[in-house]
Write an enzyme that holds these catalytic residues in place. Structure first.
Site, PDB file in Angstrom:
ATOM      1  N   GLU A 165       0.850  -1.199   0.000  1.00 41.76           N
ATOM      2  CA  GLU A 165       0.000   0.000   0.000  1.00 41.76           C
ATOM      3  C   GLU A 165       0.885   1.249   0.000  1.00 41.76           C
ATOM      4  O   GLU A 165       1.860   1.306   0.734  1.00 41.76           O
ATOM      5  CB  GLU A 165      -0.886  -0.027   1.254  1.00 41.76           C
ATOM      6  CG  GLU A 165      -1.782   1.160   1.399  1.00 41.76           C
ATOM      7  CD  GLU A 165      -2.677   1.353   0.196  1.00 41.76           C
ATOM      8  OE1 GLU A 165      -3.457   0.444  -0.137  1.00 41.76           O
ATOM      9  OE2 GLU A 165      -2.582   2.421  -0.442  1.00 41.76           O
ATOM     10  N   ARG A 168      -1.091   7.874   1.442  1.00 44.39           N
ATOM     11  CA  ARG A 168      -0.528   8.811   2.420  1.00 44.39           C
ATOM     12  C   ARG A 168      -1.643   9.272   3.341  1.00 44.39           C
ATOM     13  O   ARG A 168      -2.743   9.596   2.860  1.00 44.39           O
ATOM     14  CB  ARG A 168       0.039  10.049   1.708  1.00 44.39           C
ATOM     15  CG  ARG A 168       1.225   9.754   0.827  1.00 44.39           C
ATOM     16  CD  ARG A 168       1.454  10.886  -0.158  1.00 44.39           C
ATOM     17  NE  ARG A 168       0.293  11.091  -1.031  1.00 44.39           N
ATOM     18  CZ  ARG A 168       0.181  12.071  -1.916  1.00 44.39           C
ATOM     19  NH1 ARG A 168       1.133  12.950  -2.054  1.00 44.39           N
ATOM     20  NH2 ARG A 168      -0.903  12.189  -2.680  1.00 44.39           N
ATOM     21  N   LYS A 236       7.977  -1.757  -1.772  1.00 38.74           N
ATOM     22  CA  LYS A 236       7.401  -0.894  -0.739  1.00 38.74           C
ATOM     23  C   LYS A 236       8.500  -0.259   0.121  1.00 38.74           C
ATOM     24  O   LYS A 236       8.526   0.954   0.358  1.00 38.74           O
ATOM     25  CB  LYS A 236       6.438  -1.716   0.131  1.00 38.74           C
ATOM     26  CG  LYS A 236       5.903  -0.994   1.336  1.00 38.74           C
ATOM     27  CD  LYS A 236       5.041   0.201   0.967  1.00 38.74           C
ATOM     28  CE  LYS A 236       4.793   1.085   2.173  1.00 38.74           C
ATOM     29  NZ  LYS A 236       4.123   2.320   1.840  1.00 38.74           N
ATOM     30  N   ASN A 240       9.765   3.883   0.138  1.00 39.56           N
ATOM     31  CA  ASN A 240       9.800   4.737   1.331  1.00 39.56           C
ATOM     32  C   ASN A 240      11.222   5.197   1.655  1.00 39.56           C
ATOM     33  O   ASN A 240      11.447   6.343   2.034  1.00 39.56           O
ATOM     34  CB  ASN A 240       9.197   4.002   2.535  1.00 39.56           C
ATOM     35  CG  ASN A 240       7.691   4.228   2.618  1.00 39.56           C
ATOM     36  OD1 ASN A 240       7.144   5.005   1.847  1.00 39.56           O
ATOM     37  ND2 ASN A 240       7.027   3.556   3.528  1.00 39.56           N
ATOM     38  N   ALA A 284      13.324  21.081   2.522  1.00 42.42           N
ATOM     39  CA  ALA A 284      14.163  21.117   3.722  1.00 42.42           C
ATOM     40  C   ALA A 284      13.304  21.555   4.904  1.00 42.42           C
ATOM     41  O   ALA A 284      12.314  22.249   4.737  1.00 42.42           O
ATOM     42  CB  ALA A 284      15.304  22.100   3.511  1.00 42.42           C
ATOM     43  N   GLY A 285      13.672  21.126   6.097  1.00 47.73           N
ATOM     44  CA  GLY A 285      12.902  21.505   7.277  1.00 47.73           C
ATOM     45  C   GLY A 285      13.323  20.682   8.472  1.00 47.73           C
ATOM     46  O   GLY A 285      14.497  20.302   8.602  1.00 47.73           O
ATOM     47  N   CYS A 292       5.743   5.344   9.031  1.00 49.21           N
ATOM     48  CA  CYS A 292       6.313   4.429   8.029  1.00 49.21           C
ATOM     49  C   CYS A 292       7.802   4.607   7.733  1.00 49.21           C
ATOM     50  O   CYS A 292       8.524   3.613   7.683  1.00 49.21           O
ATOM     51  CB  CYS A 292       5.524   4.545   6.727  1.00 49.21           C
ATOM     52  SG  CYS A 292       3.851   3.903   6.892  1.00 49.21           S
ATOM     53  N   LYS A 352       2.550  15.452  10.053  1.00 43.78           N
ATOM     54  CA  LYS A 352       2.324  16.259   8.854  1.00 43.78           C
ATOM     55  C   LYS A 352       0.891  16.787   8.912  1.00 43.78           C
ATOM     56  O   LYS A 352       0.109  16.333   9.769  1.00 43.78           O
ATOM     57  CB  LYS A 352       2.572  15.449   7.579  1.00 43.78           C
ATOM     58  CG  LYS A 352       1.587  14.319   7.345  1.00 43.78           C
ATOM     59  CD  LYS A 352       1.830  13.707   5.984  1.00 43.78           C
ATOM     60  CE  LYS A 352       0.855  12.606   5.691  1.00 43.78           C
ATOM     61  NZ  LYS A 352       1.014  12.019   4.379  1.00 43.78           N
TER      62      LYS A 352
HETATM   63  N1  LIG Z   1      -0.593   4.390   7.806  1.00 43.39           N
HETATM   64  C1  LIG Z   1      -0.065   4.544   6.621  1.00 43.39           C
HETATM   65  O1  LIG Z   1       0.040   5.666   6.107  1.00 43.39           O
HETATM   66  C2  LIG Z   1       0.419   3.350   5.841  1.00 43.39           C
HETATM   67  C3  LIG Z   1       0.695   3.499   4.472  1.00 43.39           C
HETATM   68  C4  LIG Z   1       1.123   2.389   3.758  1.00 43.39           C
HETATM   69  C5  LIG Z   1       1.327   1.174   4.399  1.00 43.39           C
HETATM   70  N2  LIG Z   1       1.081   1.072   5.732  1.00 43.39           N
HETATM   71  C6  LIG Z   1       1.267  -0.231   6.364  1.00 43.39           C
HETATM   72  O2  LIG Z   1      -0.014  -0.852   6.482  1.00 43.39           O
HETATM   73  C7  LIG Z   1      -0.089  -1.618   7.695  1.00 43.39           C
HETATM   74  C8  LIG Z   1      -1.227  -1.104   8.538  1.00 43.39           C
HETATM   75  O3  LIG Z   1      -0.947   0.223   8.891  1.00 43.39           O
HETATM   76  P1  LIG Z   1      -2.037   1.151   9.618  1.00 43.39           P
HETATM   77  O4  LIG Z   1      -1.420   2.506   9.709  1.00 43.39           O
HETATM   78  O5  LIG Z   1      -3.338   0.973   8.959  1.00 43.39           O
HETATM   79  O6  LIG Z   1      -2.046   0.471  11.062  1.00 43.39           O
HETATM   80  P2  LIG Z   1      -3.049   0.760  12.259  1.00 43.39           P
HETATM   81  O7  LIG Z   1      -2.323   0.410  13.480  1.00 43.39           O
HETATM   82  O8  LIG Z   1      -3.682   2.101  12.092  1.00 43.39           O
HETATM   83  O9  LIG Z   1      -4.229  -0.308  12.026  1.00 43.39           O
HETATM   84  C9  LIG Z   1      -4.112  -1.672  12.241  1.00 43.39           C
HETATM   85  C10 LIG Z   1      -5.459  -2.176  12.742  1.00 43.39           C
HETATM   86  O10 LIG Z   1      -5.428  -3.592  12.820  1.00 43.39           O
HETATM   87  C11 LIG Z   1      -6.178  -3.979  13.967  1.00 43.39           C
HETATM   88  N3  LIG Z   1      -5.785  -5.351  14.331  1.00 43.39           N
HETATM   89  C12 LIG Z   1      -4.647  -5.792  14.928  1.00 43.39           C
HETATM   90  N4  LIG Z   1      -4.692  -7.130  15.095  1.00 43.39           N
HETATM   91  C13 LIG Z   1      -5.877  -7.543  14.596  1.00 43.39           C
HETATM   92  C14 LIG Z   1      -6.507  -8.810  14.488  1.00 43.39           C
HETATM   93  N5  LIG Z   1      -5.918  -9.923  14.935  1.00 43.39           N
HETATM   94  N6  LIG Z   1      -7.737  -8.868  13.933  1.00 43.39           N
HETATM   95  C15 LIG Z   1      -8.349  -7.752  13.493  1.00 43.39           C
HETATM   96  N7  LIG Z   1      -7.812  -6.518  13.572  1.00 43.39           N
HETATM   97  C16 LIG Z   1      -6.579  -6.419  14.115  1.00 43.39           C
HETATM   98  C17 LIG Z   1      -5.783  -2.928  14.997  1.00 43.39           C
HETATM   99  O11 LIG Z   1      -6.690  -2.896  16.074  1.00 43.39           O
HETATM  100  C18 LIG Z   1      -5.804  -1.660  14.137  1.00 43.39           C
HETATM  101  O12 LIG Z   1      -7.100  -1.073  14.121  1.00 43.39           O
HETATM  102  C19 LIG Z   1       1.298  -1.483   8.354  1.00 43.39           C
HETATM  103  O13 LIG Z   1       2.075  -2.563   7.970  1.00 43.39           O
HETATM  104  C20 LIG Z   1       1.828  -0.184   7.763  1.00 43.39           C
HETATM  105  O14 LIG Z   1       3.238  -0.172   7.738  1.00 43.39           O
HETATM  106  C21 LIG Z   1       0.617   2.124   6.469  1.00 43.39           C
END
Ligand SMILES: NC(=O)c1ccc[n+]([C@@H]2O[C@H](COP(=O)([O-])OP(=O)(O)OC[C@H]3O[C@@H](n4cnc5c(N)ncnc54)[C@H](O)[C@@H]3O)[C@@H](O)[C@H]2O)c1
Length: 463
Positions: A165, A168, A236, A240, A284-285, A292, A352
């Site tokens: 994924e 942003r 991925k 990043n 810059a900043g 992530c 951000k």
């Molecule tokens: N946040 C971002 O901007 C972003 C962007 C790209 C990729 N990612 C990746 O995507 C993944 C998820 O990121 P996120 O920011 O959405 O995480 P997050 O922590 O916001 O959400 C994860 C969710 O999963 C739930 N969860 C955990 N264990 C569970 C289970 N056994 N059953 C059901 N639900 C469960 C948690 O309660 C939480 O609500 C990560 O690997 C992250 O690195 C995040």
């Protein structure tokens, strides 16, 4: 298509809502009971512009529902997305315990009624696709012991694909409908066909754009990047790491600009217009933050360590960022000389704008350092103050109601998060309530002329 999305955080929730908008039947499985209850009412447990109304509209459409029952979600679906968190461990490795629990749980719920595609959307280290396959198979065996040779019972059919994924926070809905590319890692033809079918509306841009996310002008199709599993997983991390490296590069050059009397804004414009370089992520900043970049770079370095492979650029990217976070404090020292006993206002807390996410936010480190140095720290952020009070009760700061309240009695204010309202502030009013009218622009977004025009001392980064 029937879809199950496990984990309704930033990624899982936005993915669920977008797929539901296309008419798929989506079951989002969330294990956090507080989060689940609010989601059922269409309330979003974090700040993401437009998402609450969008989720509510999908619930009303009847294509999106929430549950904590993984078994039901898996049994009723063709495709199961794993979207749980993969936070960093103290040694930099990704904590894959949530993925492990879910993968075994999916295996335990599989049946023979249809062939399932299990999609790794969580950011996971190279090799995790194979590992998830193993865990799912273990889950299957835990409820269905290996059949005797004579038995006709067949193990449930499934395949694991990687689909990283790139959304942003702050523009998550638009990023999901109009991504730069869809990456799918798999060598299993039926799974690839299914993923193409699932993403077809996005690939062809053949859907009516939702009100909350108008289609960018001229966008007619989105590339489908098909790779093997390991390459998709590495894409991925590499993406990043590269973005973070661009920012660190701009910051390193910014430091040199200050020495030689150049202006980083002019320099980055000059290099960013080169098509081979591009202007994005050359700001810059106070450096990058968020959930992530740091986590993914550390995880990538950890993978490289397992292969005894050196990662000089990645190490430097992190080092520059760590240094950069505190350059605003050096600027305060240059201007105020003594920090002890001073009142400093921080404009912005989230890592951000347009999010309330405080994970690895530069504001926290700056606040901690100023407090340690004996300053009184005041803060104002349009959306993240409640989260900050809850998540960081140890930070002894004064929370303010608006920018003027923040500036009142301050010896300096520091712009840490470039929220729109800071760019449009009434600076005359702000300067009049300050004890000493110094503004340190940690994102280089304010107009120096405007600041000096109202009698403020302005300090940017690299200018
Ligand atoms: N946040 C971002 O901007 C972003 C962007 C790209 C990729 N990612 C990746 O995507 C993944 C998820 O990121 P996120 O920011 O959405 O995480 P997050 O922590 O916001 O959400 C994860 C969710 O999963 C739930 N969860 C955990 N264990 C569970 C289970 N056994 N059953 C059901 N639900 C469960 C948690 O309660 C939480 O609500 C990560 O690997 C992250 O690195 C995040």
């Amino acid at each position: 298509m029937d879809i199950c999305v496990v984990g309704a955080g930033y990624v899982g929730l936005v993915t669920s809502a977008c797929l539901a908008y296309f008419g798929n039947q989506v079951t989002a499985v969330e294990s956090n009971p507080i989060r689940l209850e609010s989601l059922k009412q269409g309330e979003i447990p974090f700040f993401e512009p437009g998402l609450s109304d969008f989720v509510k509209s999908c619930i009303a459409l009847g294509t999106l529902k929430f549950t904590d029952n993984l078994d039901d979600g898996v049994k009723s679906s063709d495709v199961i997305f794993i979207c749980v968190g993969t936070p960093p461990l103290a040694n930099g490795e990704s904590d894959l315990s949530q993925v492990m629990t879910v993968a075994r749980g999916i295996g335990g719920a599989l049946d023979n009624k249809r062939r399932r595609v299990i999609v790794n959307k969580s950011t996971v280290p190279v090799g995790s696709g194979n590992w998830v396959e193993m865990l799912v198979a273990q889950g299957v065996q835990s409820v269905q012991p290996v059949p005797a040779r004579s038995s006709r019972t067949e193990a449930p059919a499934f395949s694991v694909v990687s689909n990283p994924e790139f959304l942003r926070e702050g523009s998550a809905i638009a990023d999901s409908f109009y991504p730069d590319r869809i990456v799918v890692g798999s060598t299993d033809e039926p799974s690839i066909d299914l993923m193409r079918k699932l993403y077809n509306p996005i690939l062809t841009q053949d859907f009516e754009a939702p009100e909350c996310a108008p289609r960018p002008k001229g966008l007619e199709h989105v590339p489908f990047v098909l790779t093997d599993l390991a390459s998709a997983e590495l894409i991925k991390y590499a993406a990043n790491a590269f973005l973070a490296m661009k920012i660190s590069f701009a910051n390193e050059v910014a430091g040199l600009c200050e020495k030689v009397g150049a202006d980083i804004k002019q320099v980055t414009r000059g290099i960013g217009l080169d098509m081979r370089i591009g202007s994005a992520f050359l700001n810059a900043g106070v450096g990058w933050g968020g959930s992530c970049f740091q986590k993914d770079i550390l995880a990538l370095m950890q993978v490289a360590r397992e292969y005894h492979y050196p990662t000089h650029l990645l190490e430097a990217t992190i080092k520059v960022n760590e240094h950069q976070r505190l350059v605003v404090i050096q600027k305060l020292q240059d201007e105020l000389k003594i920090i002890k006993g001073r009142t400093v206002g921080l404009m912005g807390l989230s890592f951000k704008p347009n999010t309330d996410d405080l994970r690895d936010a530069p504001s926290l480190g700056i606040a901690r350092q100023l407090i340690k140095m004996g300053a009184l720290v005041k803060v104002y952020d349009p959306v993240s103050m409640d989260s900050c009070k809850k998540q960081h009760p140890d930070l002894d700061m004064q929370y303010c109601s608006d920018l003027v309240d923040l500036a009142t009695g301050c010896d300096a204010i520091v712009l840490v998060t470039e929220w729109e309202e800071f760019k449009r502030a009434n600076w005359r009013e702000v300067s009049q309530v300050m004890r000493w009218p110094l503004v340190v622009d940690g994102r280089n977004v304010l107009q120096e002329d405007e600041m000096t025009g109202v009698g403020m001392t302005y300090r940017g980064v690299g200018r």
